[in-house]
Design a protein around this motif. Sequence first.
Motif: not given
Length: 800
Positions: A542-562
């Motif tokens: 999730g941190g890597i997704v946030e820092m690399s500024q991926q689309p919100e839909s990707v961050r939603e997936i990693t947020d649920v996994l987190d």
Amino acid sequence: MDDDMEGGNLGPYQERLRVFPNMRTKPYTPLMFRLLMRINVRVLFVLMLLGFGAIFYIGASTSPIIVFVFSVCIISFLLSIYLTKWVLAKDEGPPEMAQISDAIRDGAEGFFRTQYGTISKMAVLLGLVIFSIYLFRSTTPQQESSGLGRSTSAYITVAAFLLGALCSGIAGYVGMWVSVRANVRVSSAARRSAREALQIAVRAGGFSALVVVGMAVIGIAILYSTFYVWLGVDSPGAMKVTELPLLLVGYGFGASFVALFAQLGGGIYTKAADVGADLVGKVEQGIPEDDPRNPAVIADLVGDNVGDCAARGADLFESIAAEIISAMILGGTMAKRCKIEDPSGFILFPLVVHSFDLVISSVGIFSIRNTRDSGVLGAIEDPMSILQKGYSVTIVLAVLTFGLSTRWMLYTEQAPSAWLNFALCGLVGIMTAYAFVWITKYYTDYKHEPVRTLALSSSTGHGTNIIAGISLGLESTALPVLVISIAIVSSYWLGHTAGLVDESGIPTGGLFGTAVATMGMLSTAAYVLTMDMFGPIADNAGGIVEMSQQPESVREITDVLDAVGNTTKATTKGFAIGSAALASFLLFSAYMDEVASFANVTFNQVDIAIPEVFVGGLLGSMLIFLFSAWACSAVGRTAQEVVNEVRRQFIERPGIMDYKEKPDYSRCVSIVASASLREMIKPGALAIISPIVVGFVFRVLGYYTGHPLLGAKVVASMLMFATVSGILMALFLNTAGGAWDNAKKYIETGALGGKGSDSHKAAITGDTVGDPFKDTAGPSLHVLIKMLATITLVMAPIFL
């Protein structure tokens, strides 16, 4: 770029390729692996064949059971290699993801090298102390009759201690090694499919789990068979096999020693960085978690690996080693009292159980498969339910294999139905593990009422959030204690009525029944560790997704996994606490047996009505509170340094907030690394020195007052009270911290105003308070109580 900086025309750097600094000066590979890499492949292959041949020869000279254990462990290692190749074959995503992952890996490996270098020096020093003590200690009548002198005993104990420390260190390195390489692959997979990201995280955790459990089992098996052959056990005039497990205690102490310092250092690192990043980034600057503008964000992500992966690998390794050794000691003692003709089944039973653990946990890991889905969260199953299905498969197989193991290993003509009673003891342990997982999930998952009530309390302010979190943590101790109590009493009763009696007709299977229940509880340890490793890997992703500024839909997936990872980490800690309670009870019983052997008198009761013995109990309880205070304050002091540094960078580099200047990530990593290494020494030294000093002081006092066993009794009382206090404190700290964290996560899903609201700010405060609870003091406590038990077992002769 240089011209742009000189002209002041540096545009928003989110549109540029961000480069994250290396946290070390040169690539780091442990010395052992560097030496192996220099050897010719063919020569290495021949050496491995010779090594395996020697291992199997020693095993065959000991028992066919040892050969079975060796075979399963080696197959599990080969399976873990397959998992590694499968995970590493996945793509790392775009270059910016790989750069962030490299920065995390550099920081984690640099800290690991420094931390374990410090721990290894302390281990060598402590090994010399143990050697000196054993050269002047007394010996048991059995050791004298078998010719096992003081010097031989000293060499054996120190060798076992150093081997346990080495294996624990390798277990920690394995946990960290895989996590820093899997995180970016999970991030990349989340761009395609939520289920694929879940599978990669699980298989990466499974690799670590299989290696950790396999090393714990094969390490003890090699040590046992080597001592068996070297000392000529069971030959005329030599040591009896029932006394051999006592020589393995040093191995458990070495594992506990490394696990304690790894958990302390890693826990201080990860939570100091997390607290510092949250307080300034989220609260003061109002930027998201894992935002690349936060100078402490790399240190936070590094901390997940050194605190939650490396430390947890060493922790579970130590738990399994302590449980196996204590069960072997009690099995040997019971077989000796009952005059069982072939006691090897009762002694080697724990190794067989954990060999089957490797098999059934592998099935559970591979049951989580990738299926085609759109990547939309609503289109797939809840990740927690997927993990629970895998756990359910493992539980069912554990019941079947445990029954098979008891029939194979524990059948004896003296009591033909005893194996069935012990199988029921194992079932009690398995049910206890499942109950602990469920209870912890209930109190820490935001799908259930306790966490939602805690989140609701955030709407009325920071103070009510803290009050609600503390009360939830206190309440959460009740059900686990009831479960542990029922497990201990029922398993003791089942063992007591198994039909095994000594020469006087007195039933002797009670304590071994409790040991079998502990083995049942840890019979799925590899899968539980897999779920635990899943958490920090998902958090890093999730941190890597946030820092690399991926689309919100990707961050939603990693947020649920987190969020699921937070729950699995909390359930694993609850599982570890429960197993620690049972293992400490067994080690306490083994300690009393060893004192009786050295003193050659009956020692099976501790009278707390004796003032000195009661004082020992008070000192044990005080040790738990003082240790927790020092661990939490260490996080606080280190976090203050991080907060000051992050504030300084935001003030001196105002362009950070507008993406016009880059934060100095390496500075925060350096601050946290040096401070955590410094801060771990004091609480760790307290844990090691306290029981030795108390036992020796009261031994001297007993000598002058005519009470020769006073030192041993006071230490027993200290251990007893410390175990009880430590279990309750660890349950409170772990559950409260996990609940605070997921209450924040629940609000971040959009509930009660969502991110940036007053409720969210109050929840961040609660999460900040809970950080040192759940990831530093809490996990360190259950390692502490097992280490107290092993150190008293190793040092028992100096208390007499």
